[in-house]
Design an enzyme around this catalytic site. Structure first.
Site: not given
Ligand code: 3EB
Length: 330
Positions: A151, A323
C-alpha cells in the site's frame, strides 16, 4: 455570432449528480438505458459485458447474487476505449477506468505511477477536468514490511503519477485490497466539468497530513466531496481512524461504531442531513470473512433500510478490519 441550435442542450452550469444505485438485473439492460455512464459487477461470478462502461470489480460479495452498481446521468452518453483506458461521458460528467498488470509496470509503485500518469494524460484532453472521486483496488495490499508494504509503495507511485492533476485539491477516494491476483491494479474515477467541494472530518487528521509512521508519502485524498450542484456527497473510504491513529485494533464491532461516528461527523461538516436513507448506497469492505455476519447485522441495526453492499476487501492498515464508503444524496 454563432447561435446554439434549437436542439442543443441547455448549458448546465452545475450538473445534477449522477444517480448511483444497486440493482439486480442484467448488465445489458442497464447499459441499454439512456444516461447509463457505468455499470459495475462484483466478484468472479459477475457476468461480463463487452462495453467500455462495464467494469468487473475484483471484490467478492458476501451476499450473492450481488446487485449491479449503476451510475446514470440526465443526458445521452458517449463512450469508447483508448488503449487500456475505458471512458464514458455525458451531461458534464466523465467516467474513466483503467486496469493495469503490475508485471508489466514494475510492481505496485511503478504501476500506480503509470496508471495515474495515463489518467492525467487523458484528462488533459477532456472538458471534464475536475476529478471528484477515485477508487483504487490492488492485490496483497498489506504485504511487505514497513515502507516496503505494498500500500505504501502504491501511495508513492500514485503521488508520482498524479503530477499536478490534483493541484486544486484532492478528490475523495477509496483504496482497498482485493484477492483476485496480486498483479491487478484497477483504478476508476468520476470527473466533472465543474469543481466540487472537498469536505474534511473534524474527528480525523486530513490524510495528506498523516505523520511519517504511516509511510513516506501520505495518501492524497479528501474525506468526502460535495458534488457541484450540492445535491450529493461522495464519501471516501472511512475506517476507524481517529486523529491519525487506528482505533480498536482487533475489534470489528467497536471499529464499526467508530466508523459510524466518523460518517455522522462528516455529514454534519458537509451540511448534509444526518443519517443515511434508502437512496444512500454504501459499501462495507470487510477483511475477515468471519466478521461479515456481524458487520451485516450491526449495519442492519444502525442503518436500517440503507442499501449496503458487503464486500471482501482489505483495508490499507493491517489492524483495520472494516471500512465504509458511499453516497449521501441531499
Ligand atoms: C484512512 O482513513 C483509511 O489511500 O486513497 C481511506 C480512503 C484510506 C482512501 C487512499 C486510504 C485511501 O486513512 C485508508
Amino acid at each position: 455570432m454563432v447561435q446554439a441550435g434549437e436542439n442543443a442542450p441547455a448549458p448546465q452550469l452545475r450538473p445534477r449528480a449522477p444517480r448511483v444505485s444497486y440493482r439486480h438485473g442484467t448488465a445489458q439492460a442497464a447499459l441499454g438505458e439512456r444516461g447509463t455512464l457505468a455499470v459495475f459487477g462484483f466478484g468472479a461470478g459477475a457476468a461480463e459485458a463487452d462495453d467500455p462502461r462495464w467494469l468487473g470489480v475484483p471484490l467478492e460479495p458476501f451476499d450473492t447474487p450481488a446487485p449491479l452498481e449503476i451510475w446514470q446521468v440526465d443526458a445521452d452518453v458517449a463512450h469508447g476505449r483508448d488503449g487500456a483506458l475505458r471512458w464514458a461521458c455525458g451531461g458534464g460528467w466523465l467516467y474513466l477506468a483503467l486496469e493495469l498488470d503490475e508485471r508489466e509496470h514494475g510492481g505496485p509503485a511503478g504501476t500506480a505511477r503509470r496508471a495515474y500518469a495515463r489518467l492525467r494524460g487523458f484528462l488533459a484532453r477532456c472538458p471534464q477536468q475536475r476529478v471528484l472521486r477515485v477508487w483504487n483496488y490492488l492485490g496483497e495490499i498489506n504485504h511487505g514490511e514497513g515502507d516496503a508494504e505494498r500500500y505504501k509503495q502504491f501511495c508513492n507511485g500514485r503521488a508520482a503519477g498524479m503530477g499536478d492533476l490534483f493541484a486544486d485539491g484532492y478528490p475523495a477516494a477509496t483504496a482497498i485490497g482485493h484477492h483476485a491476483g496480486a498483479h491487478r491494479l484497477q483504478v476508476y474515477l468520476l470527473a466533472c466539468e465543474q469543481a466540487g467541494m472537498p469536505v474534511e472530518n473534524p474527528r480525523q487528521l486530513s490524510a495528506w497530513r498523516y505523520p511519517r509512521q504511516y509511510g513516506p508519502t501520505p495518501p492524497g485524498f479528501a474525506r468526502a466531496m460535495g458534488l457541484p450542484a450540492g445535491d450529493a456527497l461522495a464519501i471516501s473510504g472511512t475506517a476507524a481512524v481517529v486523529g491519525h491513529a487506528s482505533a480498536h485494533a482487533g475489534d470489528p464491532r467497536a471499529q464499526l461504531g467508530e466508523i459510524l461516528a466518523n460518517l455522522e461527523a462528516l455529514l454534519a461538516n458537509a451540511g448534509m442531513p444526518a443519517g443515511f436513507d434508502t437512496h444512500s448506497p454504501l459499501k462495507a469492505y470487510v477483511r475477515r470473512p468471519a466478521d461479515a455476519a456481524l458487520v451485516r447485522e450491526l449495519l442492519q441495526q444502525r442503518l436500517p433500510g440503507v442499501p449496503v453492499l458487503l464486500l471482501h476487501g482489505d483495508v490499507c492498515r493491517e489492524e483495520l478490519l472494516v471500512e465504509l464508503d458511499g453516497w449521501r444524496y441531499a
